[in-house]
Design an enzyme around this catalytic site. Structure first.
Site, short mmCIF file in Angstrom:
data_model
loop_
_atom_site.label_atom_id
_atom_site.label_comp_id
_atom_site.label_asym_id
_atom_site.label_seq_id
_atom_site.Cartn_x
_atom_site.Cartn_y
_atom_site.Cartn_z
CG HIS A 270 -2.03 1.14 1.06
ND1 HIS A 270 -1.80 2.40 1.46
CD2 HIS A 270 -3.15 0.90 0.62
CE1 HIS A 270 -3.01 2.82 0.93
NE2 HIS A 270 -3.88 2.12 0.65
CD GLU A 323 -8.33 -3.06 -4.47
OE1 GLU A 323 -7.76 -3.82 -5.40
OE2 GLU A 323 -8.74 -1.94 -4.56
#
Ligand code: COA
Length: 384
Positions: A270, A323
């Protein structure tokens, strides 16, 4: 020159991708990457998911505060009718059924905004701006589920006014009243993705809003940014990876192969979190409550991938992002893979809308500059 202005004759160098650069002030929310924490306005997003429901957070984001019971009732009465497709928009959708849902959404939302006669943000008052954002955010789920059904040769299903937002979303997708545990799981996912700091699509929406364009333009631009695999396009790819790995014995070989060939594991890493993504932790709990062999396998894969990434990419602090478990949860609840990113868009439109409203209150256009690195000009123009 005030302290907020810059001398435009000088360069200010910023990191690639604007990483870490503060470009504006906001009261919408933020992400504290090192802590693994994010918030909507002044509240922890995860605590909101535990204690409130989707409609309350929608109200919080667009109207600035959590609703009282009376405000909540009035808000639901205000947004529920807005779920229904205006006839010209419904009539357009069959022509878009051949495109993937994110493409269809950006076209349909653009048309819906034009059909409503949305005016430039610069020319409308705060009340009209808010009405436009409520219209767009209420309509997106209906556009998406209708497009999905048309694409698969099915009739679109009209929204059910008696169902809350998340349950109605699943209902419009499948035509069946969802099980309460599925509605709850999808609601948690949708609430967790409403906003997330100054991500690429939010920035896009704000850049467009800063020009004074209409809300439809800002939201459609944001949809384009979200459709990229490095932003919103990963959840189905994360599940594809689980399928490709197939068995626990295959995890190490598969993962090492991807990384040593310079590939990326979808659902990991991320730009801001350098520790566990709080949305991933929350969704892992949601997935665990839903249960099943797929969830068990995903947990095994997560554990090994994090270990292998730590070995092959030391110091990069790569963990699962939102996700990875989003795909697992959505699949368990009956959301098909090609609807994963669109489902993300259905909730994120509210975050974009909150940011657009805030941006519209600041009349300064966002206009950075780039360092020119081509051949030194002026090169004489060759004669034709
Ligand atoms: C999300 C993402 C774009 C963030 O990128 P970023 O913070 O800009 O990080 P970088 O692209 O600079 O990567 C830093 C390093 O970690 C590695 N890395 C980052 N994510 C990785 C992943 N998912 N798999 C393998 N390696 C990864 C990069 O290869 C890079 O290694 P290097 O230093 O040897 O070049 C990135 O982690 C990624 O591509 N993840 C997969 C896609 C995904 O899940 N997207 C959904 C995001 S919510």
């Amino acid at each position: 020159m005030t302290d907020r202005e810059v001398d435009m004759t000088t360069f200010i160098e910023v990191p690639r991708g604007l990483a870490g650069v503060i470009v504006t002030d906001t009261e919408v929310g933020d992400v504290r990457g090192e802590e693994g924490f994010y918030h909507y306005r002044q509240y922890s997003a995860i605590e909101l998911i535990e204690k409130r429901d989707f409609e309350d957070v929608w109200h919080l984001m667009l109207k600035g505060e959590l609703p009282t019971p009376a405000q909540r009732e009035a808000f639901i009465a205000e947004v529920t009718p807005l779920r229904h497709l205006p006839k010209p928009v419904a009539d357009l959708l069959p022509a878009l059924s051949g495109s993937v849902p994110m493409e269809g959404l950006r076209t349909a939302l653009s048309f819906a905004a034009a059909n409503r006669g949305m005016k430039p943000l610069l020319d409308i008052d705060e009340e009209t701006r808010l009405a436009d954002t409520l219209f767009a955010s209420a309509l997106v789920p209906t556009i998406l589920t209708s497009l999905h059904r048309l694409r698969h040769g099915l009739e679109p299903i009209a929204p059910r006014d008696d169902l809350p937002y998340a349950a109605n979303y699943l209902y419009m997708l499948t035509g069946e009243t969802p099980k309460p545990e599925h509605a709850k799981a999808i609601e948690a996912y949708l609430m967790s993705t409403i906003d997330h700091g100054f991500n690429a699509s939010t920035f896009t929406a704000r850049v467009i809003a800063s020009t004074g364009a209409d809300i439809g333009a800002a939201l459609v631009g944001a949809i384009g940014a979200l459709s990229g695999p490095l932003h919103g396009g990963a959840p189905s790819r994360a599940l594809d990876a689980l399928d490709a790995i197939g068995t626990p014995e295959n995890i190490d070989h598969w993962v090492r192969d991807v990384i040593t060939n310079g590939g990326r594991l979808m659902g990991f890493g991320h730009a801001v979190y350098k520790t566990d993504d709080p949305r991933s932790l929350m969704l892992r709990d949601v997935a665990t409550r839903l249960g099943g062999p797929r969830v068990d396998f995903a947990k095994q894969v997560e554990k090994r991938v994090v270990e292998i990434l730590a070995e092959l990419k030391p110091g990069r602090n790569l963990y699962t992002n939102v996700e990875f478990y989003a795909g697992v949860v959505m699949e368990d609840c009956g959301v098909p893979r090609d609807m994963f990113t669109p489902t993300f868009a259905a909730s994120r439109v509210i975050g974009w809308a909150a940011n657009v409203l805030e941006q519209a209150r600041d009349s300064k256009i966002i206009r950075p500059r780039a360092r020119y690195t081509g051949e030194v000009p002026p090169v004489p123009v060759p004669t034709a």
